[in-house]
Design an enzyme around this catalytic site. Sequence first.
Site, PDB file in Angstrom:
ATOM      1  CB  THR A 170     -11.721   4.801  -9.443  1.00 34.67           C
ATOM      2  OG1 THR A 170     -12.488   6.004  -9.432  1.00 34.67           O
ATOM      3  CG2 THR A 170     -12.190   3.941 -10.615  1.00 34.67           C
TER       4      THR A 170
ATOM      5  CG  ASP B 176      -2.224  -0.668   1.006  1.00 36.54           C
ATOM      6  OD1 ASP B 176      -2.662  -0.741  -0.153  1.00 36.54           O
ATOM      7  OD2 ASP B 176      -2.819  -1.139   1.989  1.00 36.54           O
TER       8      ASP B 176
ATOM      9  N   GLY C 264      -5.728   8.979  -3.901  1.00 35.86           N
ATOM     10  CA  GLY C 264      -4.955   9.382  -2.729  1.00 35.86           C
ATOM     11  C   GLY C 264      -5.861   9.773  -1.584  1.00 35.86           C
TER      12      GLY C 264
ATOM     13  NE  ARG D 266      -4.734  -1.705  -4.419  1.00 34.62           N
ATOM     14  CZ  ARG D 266      -4.433  -2.136  -3.189  1.00 34.62           C
ATOM     15  NH1 ARG D 266      -4.198  -1.263  -2.216  1.00 34.62           N
ATOM     16  NH2 ARG D 266      -4.331  -3.420  -2.930  1.00 34.62           N
TER      17      ARG D 266
ATOM     18  NE  ARG E  37      -6.193   6.528   5.316  1.00 32.26           N
ATOM     19  CZ  ARG E  37      -5.553   6.036   6.370  1.00 32.26           C
ATOM     20  NH1 ARG E  37      -5.089   6.842   7.314  1.00 32.26           N
ATOM     21  NH2 ARG E  37      -5.357   4.741   6.492  1.00 32.26           N
ATOM     22  NE  ARG E  38     -11.703   4.875   2.603  1.00 31.89           N
ATOM     23  CZ  ARG E  38     -10.385   4.786   2.818  1.00 31.89           C
ATOM     24  NH1 ARG E  38      -9.916   3.910   3.677  1.00 31.89           N
ATOM     25  NH2 ARG E  38      -9.548   5.572   2.184  1.00 31.89           N
TER      26      ARG E  38
ATOM     27  CD  GLN F 253      -1.253   7.693  -1.854  1.00 33.04           C
ATOM     28  OE1 GLN F 253      -2.233   7.780  -1.108  1.00 33.04           O
ATOM     29  NE2 GLN F 253      -0.038   8.001  -1.451  1.00 33.04           N
TER      30      GLN F 253
END
Length: 319
Positions: free
Chosen positions: A235, A143, A197, A193, A297-298, A172
């Site tokens: 996305t 990640d 960001g 991936r 962050r979500r 990102q």
Amino acid sequence: MFTNVLRPALLAASRSPRVERSVSGMSATRKLVDRFVAGSSEEQAAAAIRNLRGSDRFVTIDYLGEDTTDIRQARATVSHYLEMLRMLAELPESAESVRPLEVSLKLSALGQSLSHDGHAIARDHAHQICTAAMAAGVWVTVDAEDHTTTDSTLAIVRELRVDFPWLGTVLQAYLRRTESDCRDFAGPGSRIRLCKGAYREPATVAFQDRAEVDGSYLRCLEVLMHGDGYPMVATHDPIMIEAAYRAAAAAERKPDEFEFQMLYGIRDEEQRRLVADGQQLRVYVPYGDEWYGYFMRRLAERPANLAFFLRSLRPGARR
């Protein structure tokens, strides 16, 4: 307003211990956390994986944690991954060229942030996990985190790919450097991936305007689709999904030569639609107790997520 004011505030809060104590203590928080996080144990995560595989979705699973400054905690994280890989090895999966099962690693959870030899410790821990993953027939992707870790992370990825050429990594699009990184990493056998960001970054290193981030994403997408690797299009944005279709067609890529990726608990119907349309779709499934930074962050990503959380705080709201 959300992008200019609330999103930066939420991203700042994701690194605040004081806010973490407040948010974690709210009874409404668990309701939304359960939407985004597949439980706290390997057994609970495995149940979510079986459900997703039953609908022909691929899976990448992440044991939550980051910014570890305790070597014992880093070693405990490795143990959790090894236990998960033992469970994944028992799931009936064919040895396809595209692996349906994968784990995602944050190097800062493996010791990258340690003051002494953090880079080497994280690399060695990741190597241990990759070795177990290879034996289990499972992929690994490293990640991305905030920009201060990027050089170390990509250096570790290069080192690990000597032994594990199938190792993936995340780039990102909001970072100004990423289009160049895409060109560097789009070689044969690579798996990238591409996401927009999710950290709070200064303007010196990252695009701040949404249109600029979108433009960078599209440029990076073109580089990866016309490269020699395996693009992973992370996305939920309908515009970017359609752009990926067009870029894949222009590059003459078949559906099994790239994949879409979405987060657990977000746009489930769209995930199913893409699979029904013959596309490969992988779901990012986090689990574990260290959910706070991921959760914030979500909330910062989409106004709908924050609105759902705020509604649950109202008096009389169903909990």
